[in-house]
Motif scaffolding. Structure first.
Motif, PDB file in Angstrom:
ATOM      1  N   ALA A 178       0.798  -1.202   0.100  1.00  0.00           N
ATOM      2  CA  ALA A 178      -0.028   0.204   0.156  1.00  0.00           C
ATOM      3  C   ALA A 178       0.994   1.386   0.083  1.00  0.00           C
ATOM      4  CB  ALA A 178      -0.845  -0.125   1.201  1.00  0.00           C
ATOM      5  N   ARG A 179       1.765   1.321   0.625  1.00  0.00           N
ATOM      6  CA  ARG A 179       2.866   2.257   0.790  1.00  0.00           C
ATOM      7  C   ARG A 179       3.668   2.762  -0.296  1.00  0.00           C
ATOM      8  NH1 ARG A 179       6.896   0.919   4.873  1.00  0.00           N
ATOM      9  NH2 ARG A 179       6.158   1.533   6.363  1.00  0.00           N
ATOM     10  N   ALA A 183      -2.788   0.171  -5.603  1.00  0.00           N
ATOM     11  CA  ALA A 183      -3.941   0.774  -5.224  1.00  0.00           C
ATOM     12  C   ALA A 183      -5.091  -0.290  -4.458  1.00  0.00           C
ATOM     13  CB  ALA A 183      -4.750   1.228  -6.524  1.00  0.00           C
ATOM     14  N   ARG A 186      -3.741  -0.580  -0.962  1.00  0.00           N
ATOM     15  CA  ARG A 186      -4.112   0.577  -0.244  1.00  0.00           C
ATOM     16  C   ARG A 186      -5.529   0.531   0.269  1.00  0.00           C
ATOM     17  NH1 ARG A 186      -2.659   5.177  -3.896  1.00  0.00           N
ATOM     18  NH2 ARG A 186      -4.709   4.444  -4.877  1.00  0.00           N
ATOM     19  N   TYR A 189      -6.062  -2.110   3.214  1.00  0.00           N
ATOM     20  CA  TYR A 189      -5.290  -1.842   4.242  1.00  0.00           C
ATOM     21  C   TYR A 189      -5.917  -0.483   4.934  1.00  0.00           C
ATOM     22  CZ  TYR A 189      -1.723  -0.710   7.601  1.00  0.00           C
ATOM     23  OH  TYR A 189      -0.709  -0.319   8.622  1.00  0.00           O
ATOM     24  N   LEU A 190      -6.620   0.219   4.255  1.00  0.00           N
ATOM     25  CA  LEU A 190      -7.295   1.436   4.965  1.00  0.00           C
ATOM     26  C   LEU A 190      -8.738   0.577   5.450  1.00  0.00           C
ATOM     27  CD1 LEU A 190      -7.033   4.452   2.382  1.00  0.00           C
ATOM     28  CD2 LEU A 190      -6.158   4.089   4.653  1.00  0.00           C
ATOM     29  N   GLU A 214      -0.076   5.271   9.757  1.00  0.00           N
ATOM     30  CA  GLU A 214       0.088   5.381   8.277  1.00  0.00           C
ATOM     31  C   GLU A 214      -1.196   5.605   7.623  1.00  0.00           C
ATOM     32  OE1 GLU A 214       3.171   4.443   6.251  1.00  0.00           O
ATOM     33  OE2 GLU A 214       4.093   4.676   8.022  1.00  0.00           O
ATOM     34  N   LEU A 218      -1.900   7.236   3.456  1.00  0.00           N
ATOM     35  CA  LEU A 218      -2.555   6.465   2.521  1.00  0.00           C
ATOM     36  C   LEU A 218      -3.710   7.211   2.032  1.00  0.00           C
ATOM     37  CD1 LEU A 218      -1.805   2.917   4.108  1.00  0.00           C
ATOM     38  CD2 LEU A 218      -0.522   4.161   2.018  1.00  0.00           C
ATOM     39  N   SER A 221      -2.595   9.987  -0.236  1.00  0.00           N
ATOM     40  CA  SER A 221      -2.345   9.311  -1.567  1.00  0.00           C
ATOM     41  C   SER A 221      -3.309   8.858  -2.393  1.00  0.00           C
ATOM     42  CB  SER A 221      -1.347   8.212  -1.416  1.00  0.00           C
ATOM     43  OG  SER A 221      -1.662   7.251  -0.759  1.00  0.00           O
ATOM     44  N   GLY A 222      -4.221   8.321  -1.843  1.00  0.00           N
ATOM     45  CA  GLY A 222      -5.546   7.677  -2.475  1.00  0.00           C
ATOM     46  C   GLY A 222      -6.260   9.020  -3.134  1.00  0.00           C
ATOM     47  N   VAL A 230     -11.109   5.034  -2.138  1.00  0.00           N
ATOM     48  CA  VAL A 230     -10.738   5.539  -0.920  1.00  0.00           C
ATOM     49  C   VAL A 230     -12.012   6.840  -0.571  1.00  0.00           C
ATOM     50  CG1 VAL A 230      -9.128   7.305   0.105  1.00  0.00           C
ATOM     51  CG2 VAL A 230      -8.379   5.492  -1.366  1.00  0.00           C
TER      52      VAL A 230
END
Length: 327
Positions: A178-179, A183, A186, A189-190, A214, A218, A221-222, A230
């Motif tokens: 994700a980092r 996508a 990410r 993970y969110l 984190e 994220l 970035s999303g 996101v």
């Protein structure tokens, strides 16, 4: 048992087998461009590999982000150290590949068990009184079971010898992928964070603190990448009464719930608009005119700057943020 009831059971068995096959089959490694930040070279969130795999940290020095990946389908145990070292060095391709291999191997035993059970149930059925149409259906079920078994065999070859020390890095590698800009990772993970692998979380409780650190990055970035998933996760997380991990992190905020819901509404397909408008009406009742105007302007400008396409196309009702990784 009547012919109709037997046919009905056969169709149910086919659905179960096909679903299980798709569940265990996917191994694509689609990854976005790596995030250009100092964090890209950090160790995966939630704990580095175990002491018996300490060579991974040293091996990281020997790989760059453009290094070639091992062949697809190579036994994970034999390529784990290389993939982990490349992922630790900031290679988004390696992180995405390692995540998907780990995810598949973490589910291998369950897939094997469900396949064995479904195949047993299928072969136990009596066929002597079946009609020609029912026999064709039964043969289709047998053919699908054979395909499913081949998928199990491929998974067994991929995961042979992979023990808990490797599997316990699943959460950490989810966060790392994700980092580095994946996508799918990410969104997962969110949504779930280290709850993606609860057994791993019990061994590494510090992963929850890492999630707290984190998640904000994220989210940013999303949004910058125009990821509608996101937006959907955030509009749900900020809604009063939400019980997700992300909701626990960000907290209830009707203003922000309205803000992300409005952005989501601006990109929605026509058949979802009426339902979202009802949700907006409920949310805006708690806002002042000034708050609503500010949120509307934010949604419009954010849409223009970062987003395109339909918000609802990739986020159908009931969508699973970890579905692309689960297969």
């Amino acid at each position: 048992m009547s012919h109709y009831r037997l046919l009905f059971l056969a169709v149910l068995a086919l659905a179960a087998i096909v679903g299980a096959y798709l569940f265990g089959r996917k191994e694509a490694a689609s990854t976005a461009a790596p995030l250009m930040s100092a964090a890209a070279t950090e160790q995966p969130i939630g704990g580095a590999p175990g002491s018996n795999l300490a060579m991974v940290a040293q091996a990281s020095l020997n790989f760059d982000r453009g290094a070639r990946l091992p062949p697809l389908g190579a036994p994970l145990k034999s390529v784990y150290a290389q993939l982990q070292a490349q992922a630790n060095a900031g290679d988004g391709r390696a992180a995405a590949r390692l995540l998907r291999d780990l995810s598949r191997c973490s589910r291998q035993r369950a897939v094997e068990w469900s396949t064995m059970r479904n195949t047993h149930n299928l072969t136990e059925q009596k066929t002597e009184n079946l009609s020609a149409a029912q026999l064709r259906t039964y043969q289709a079920l047998l053919d699908t079971a054979a395909i499913r078994q081949r998928g199990v065999d491929e998974g067994r070859a991929l995961c042979e010898g992979v023990g808990d020390e490797i599997l316990d890095t699943l959460n950490a590698n989810l966060a790392q992928a994700a980092r580095l800009g994946d996508a799918d990772a990410r969104a997962c993970y969110l949504s779930r964070g280290p709850l993606y692998d609860p057994r791993g979380l019990l061994k590494q409780p510090g992963a929850l603190s890492a999630y707290r650190r984190e998640a904000t990055r994220l989210i940013e970035s999303g949004l910058a990448a125009g990821d509608w998933r996101v937006v959907d996760l955030l509009r749900g997380a900020y809604e009063p009464g939400a019980q997700t991990l992300l909701a626990g992190l960000v907290g209830t905020d009707v203003n922000r719930h309205y803000r992300y819901l409005k952005l989501y509404r601006l990109g929605a397909e026509s058949f979802r608009v009426a339902q979202i408008d009802r949700q907006l009406a409920l949310a805006e009742a708690s806002l002042s005119p000034a708050q609503r105007a500010e949120a509307d302007e934010w949604a419009q400008s954010t849409l223009r700057e970062n987003f395109s396409g339909d918000s609802t196309a990739g986020t159908p009702q009931g969508w699973d943020a970890c579905g692309p990784l689960d297969g």
